[in-house]
Every structure is written in structure tokens, then in C-alpha cells.
Design an enzyme around this catalytic site. Structure first.
Site, mmCIF file in Angstrom:
data_model
loop_
_atom_site.group_PDB
_atom_site.id
_atom_site.type_symbol
_atom_site.label_atom_id
_atom_site.label_comp_id
_atom_site.label_asym_id
_atom_site.label_seq_id
_atom_site.Cartn_x
_atom_site.Cartn_y
_atom_site.Cartn_z
ATOM 1 N N ASP A 263 0.991 -1.215 -0.052
ATOM 2 C CA ASP A 263 0.051 -0.087 0.135
ATOM 3 C C ASP A 263 0.821 1.303 0.061
ATOM 4 O OD1 ASP A 263 -2.538 -1.245 -0.115
ATOM 5 O OD2 ASP A 263 -2.745 -1.306 2.193
ATOM 6 N N LYS A 285 -3.971 2.578 -2.437
ATOM 7 C CA LYS A 285 -4.812 2.518 -1.287
ATOM 8 C C LYS A 285 -4.528 3.772 -0.211
ATOM 9 C CE LYS A 285 -7.260 -0.489 -0.329
ATOM 10 N NZ LYS A 285 -8.709 -0.413 -0.279
ATOM 11 N N MET A 398 -7.629 8.240 10.878
ATOM 12 C CA MET A 398 -8.184 8.907 9.702
ATOM 13 C C MET A 398 -9.040 9.929 10.020
ATOM 14 S SD MET A 398 -8.090 5.591 7.063
ATOM 15 C CE MET A 398 -8.999 4.632 8.370
#
Length: 490
Positions: A263, A285, A398
Site C-alpha cells: 500500500d 490505497k 484517519m
């Protein structure tokens, strides 16, 4: 001689090139009477070199050793150095203990174009002698370019403990099967798989207990079934970013992989820890930059597995924490491809370590919640919100772009505005950034445009126990605060 002294990487480069001299059947001359010469002769006895020890007055221990080994790998010549004796030598060791004499020996050897080494005089060494771990024919040499012999010996001791005493016997058996493997096993992934199983499976186990017949039987079985090798996938957690937080198992499987699928958040330094000839496939990603959809990644893993490849699917943090591993496992199971999970350190733990922050604290916080900021943007508040109000620590992945929504909704649910908040960008890495404040300050996080790396937000009463000495205030000031006001005023 070319030397790029202006290069910013010059200090990271070796001034010597590690190599192995072929000395079998060749003459190696050692000059000296004391411990230095004694040590060089003992080191050389790990090889099949023809060792000539020039010692006119060897010290007692050395003299006894030379008598014991005379004609058994060592020839003792009771003579001091004269240039004529260098004829026919392939390597020369000057170990007399007299600096001037050693330099004279090296000068004579160089004049005869023979590589030479003067003990404890790096400028008079054409090569350095390493600390050696021998499992002949396997040899591991540790060098420090003369800077730290004791350090080299410490490293040697650790490596020596790691390697099985039977490794040399296993390597010698592999030599017997090399030609057969080249003829019967197709080159590439299948041949690599054959040798991996040879060195780490039943063959190695049989050699370790000195059962040669079983070792050969298992090796023959491997040869007969090598064409039927099946693909295998490891779903590996790369951790939060620091290379030395990768697990030992993750390091091992990276060296076994034919293909590494990684990723965008996985640092290149971690990807580079794989085998040099492994294929490397980036699948993106990352928020706003999806080079492949999850469905495409699933199909890629299945395709590689069906081709018989050994695949490492490298994910930031832990594969089972917001890593979409469930979908990949389902696709692999449906295709009949074997796989294994290799856990990694999730970002919440690394962020807490950076802040010296207790995620649970006796009498204050006995539970821990992992969530993403997006879980707090819907119309319905998640069930765990009541746990946060009652004291649970909340780790928000996040969460930078929805910080205001997170803060507002948690305060509306009853969490005090003064609840301590810790924010970490690039947890565990050298470029990490730490900020602290309160839940009331959290909306300011959205205006921190300088935070471009992955951000973790930790909220809760236990956070107050963190070490804030190396962190900065989360609340905005100056021009950024003015920009926030302009935004709020439309």
C-alpha cells in the site's frame, strides 16, 4: 581514484568492498611471534589455505600451537622476515608487534603485488580481517573497516548463537542436489520454493539430528514434487512506519516472497527489506489516490497465488485493523489459496508510545475503542459513544478531515470539552509530529494543512497522563487561526 566527497550519502557508504578470497591450495604467509600472529593463524585454520607461519622466536603458547599443527594445515618456518620469502604467497599478514617492521613487510608485499594486512595499522591494510562465523561452506564475515574490532566480535557472537550447528552439513548436502535441481525444477518461483523447503523443512530437520538417510529421502521427495508447488499469500502488517518495528516473522517472509504487493502508506524502506529480485507491485490505497480498487487487489492476489507465487501483501499497521483483510481472505479462501496473517503494530499503539501515553489506566480507563473519524459523521451516534463518556480511551484513525464533526458530536453526547486529546502525525517515524490539547481544540486540526502524513487522534481521561514535553499546542494561533475565522465567517 574517484571519490564523490560532495555526495550527501558519502558517510553511509563503505570504504571497502566486502569479498572473499579464494585460498584453497594457496600460500598465506603470517609474520610474527606473539598473540597477533597466533590469532591470524587460528583464523586462517578455518580455511584450506596453505599457512606458513614465519616465527623465529614464537612465544610459549604460540610455539606449542605450531608444534601441534605443524604439517596439519600450518608449516612453521623459524625465520624472521626477509623479502625473498614472499615469493609464491597469495596473502600476507604482518603481525610482528613492531609497527615499523610490519610496514616494511607490507611495502615489500605491495611491491610484489601481494595483498597485505598490517595488524592495527589501517593505512597499511589492503584488506581487513573480519570477525568470522563459520559453518563451512557457509561463512559470515563481519567487518568494521578497522574502526571497532570489539563491536565486530559482539555481532559475531550474536550471529553464532542464531545459526544451527548443522547448517554447514545442510549446505554440503545442498551441493549434492544442485545439478539435479537445475535439471528437474523449473527456474524461477518453483526452484526458489524447492530450495526454501530444502533449507527450512524436513530435510533440515533430518540433518539437524544427523539422520543422513532421512535427509536424502526427504530431498528426493522434494525433487519429485517440485513441479506441484502451490502459491501462498501472507497478509503482513508493516507496522506504523519505522523499519525496526517490523516483526521478525514479517522480516522473514519478506525474504521468502516472490512478489510484494504493498500500500501507499508503507514506507519504501520497509518494501526494500524484501528479497532483491522479488517483484514489487504498488496498489496505492491512500485517501484520494486509489491506484487499484479493493476488488482489483483481491483478483491480483488470487492470480498470483494460482501462478504458484509466494506473495506478501504488505499493509500499514496491522492487517486486521482497518486493513480490508476480511475481503482479501474471503477471495483467497474461495480460490483455494492458502494464506497466513502476520500481525503488525497498529498505529494507535505506536502513537501512544510516542506520547508515553497509557491507553488504559487503573481506576480511570479500563477499555479502549478503535474507530475511524468517518464513523462519527453519520446521523446515528455509534453505540460506543456512551463508553467514551464513561471513561474509555478512543483511538481515532484517519480523523483529521472530520475532526470538527468528531469533537462536536462527542461533546453533544456528554463528553466534557476539557477532555484531553493527543494528536500524532507519522507515529513512530523520525519525522513524527506531536500535538496536544482538549476536545474543544480538536476542530482546529482540520486547518493544520501542514499535516500531510497519517494522523492518529487519541481522546480520553487517560490521555492526561501522557508526556507533553515534546508536543506542541493543538489550538491554532497567528495566521492559521485567522484563516479559520475567515472560514467560519464565510
Amino acid at each position: 581514484m574517484y571519490q564523490d566527497s560532495a555526495s550527501p550519502y558519502a558517510s553511509d557508504r563503505l570504504s571497502t568492498f566486502p569479498a572473499f578470497f579464494k585460498v584453497e591450495g594457496k600460500c598465506v604467509a603470517v609474520f610474527g611471534n606473539g598473540d597477533e600472529a597466533f590469532a591470524k593463524v587460528r583464523l586462517l585454520l578455518n580455511t584450506n589455505a596453505g599457512i606458513i607461519a614465519y616465527a623465529d622466536q614464537p612465544e610459549a603458547d604460540y610455539a606449542g600451537f605450531l608444534r601441534e599443527h605443524d604439517g596439519r594445515g600450518v608449516r612453521h618456518v623459524a625465520q624472521a622476515f626477509v623479502p625473498d620469502v614472499l615469493a609464491g604467497a597469495s596473502l600476507v599478514f604482518a603481525a610482528t608487534g613492531d609497527g615499523a617492521q610490519d610496514r616494511a613487510i607490507v611495502d615489500a608485499a605491495r611491491a610484489a603485488r601481494i595483498p597485505a594486512n598490517a595488524v592495527d595499522q589501517p593505512d597499511y591494510c589492503d584488506f581487513f580481517t573480519p570477525a568470522l562465523v563459520s559453518r563451512a561452506p557457509v561463512a559470515i564475515a563481519i567487518g568494521t573497516e578497522g574502526a571497532g574490532p570489539v563491536l565486530a566480535q559482539m555481532i559475531r557472537a550474536r550471529i553464532d548463537q542464531m545459526l544451527s550447528p548443522s547448517l554447514g552439513a545442510l549446505a554440503r548436502l545442498a551441493v549434492e542436489y544442485r545439478d539435479a535441481a537445475e535439471k528437474l525444477v523449473p527456474k524461477g518461483a518453483l526452484r526458489r520454493s524447492f530450495w526454501r523447503q530444502f533449507f527450512s523443512g524436513a530435510v533440515a530437520d533430518a540433518v539437524a539430528i544427523n539422520d543422513g538417510a532421512s535427509a536424502r529421502s526427504e530431498a528426493n521427495r522434494l525433487l519429485n514434487t517440485a513441479g506441484n508447488a502451490k502459491g501462498y499469500v501472507w497478509l503482513v502488517g508493516a507496522g506504523p512506519g519505522a523499519e525496526d518495528l517490523l516483526t521478525l516473522r514479517a522480516q522473514r517472509v519478506l525474504m521468502e516472497a516472490d512478489v510484494i504487493v504493498y500500500d501507499a502508506l508503507v514506507p519504501q524502506a520497509v518494501v526494500d527489506m524484501g528479497r532483491r529480485d522479488a517483484e514489487r507491485l504498488s496498489v496505492g490505497k491512500r485517501k484520494g489516490c486509489h491506484s487499484k480498487s479493493q476488488d482489483e487487489i483481491n483478483k491480483l492476489l488470487v492470480q498470483l497465488g494460482l501462478e504458484g507465487k509466494r506473495v506478501v501483501r504488505l499493509k500499514s499497521g496491522d492487517p486486521l485493523v482497518y486493513g480490508r483483510a476480511a475481503e482479501e481472505m474471503a477471495a483467497l479462501r474461495e480460490a483455494g489459496i492458502s494464506y497466513q496473517i502476520v500481525p503488525g503494530i497498529t498505529s494507535a499503539f505506536a502513537a501512544a508510545a510516542d506520547f508515553e501515553l497509557p491507553l488504559t489506566l487503573r481506576g480511570v480507563a479500563s477499555s479502549l475503542i478503535f474507530t475511524t473519524g468517518h464513523d462519527l459523521t453519520g446521523d446515528i451516534l455509534p453505540d460506543w459513544a456512551s463508553l467514551a463518556v464513561s471513561g474509555a480511551t478512543v483511538a481515532v484513525y484517519m480523523g483529521r478531515t472530520v475532526a470538527a464533526s468528531v469533537a462536536t458530536r462527542l461533546m453533544n453526547a456528554g463528553l466534557a470539552a476539557e477532555t484531553t486529546v493527543a494528536v500524532i502525525e507519522n507515529a513512530s517515524r523520525s519525522d513524527k509530529r506531536l500535538l496536544h490539547g482538549t476536545l474543544n481544540d480538536l476542530p482546529d486540526l482540520e486547518f493544520r494543512d501542514e499535516l500531510t502524513g497519517p494522523v492518529m487522534v487519541i481522546i480520553g481521561e487517560a490521555v492526561a497522563g501522557a508526556n507533553f514535553e515534546r508536543s506542541e499546542a493543538l489550538a491554532l494561533s497567528g495566521r492559521v487561526a485567522d484563516r479559520k475565522k475567515e472560514y467560519e465567517n464565510g
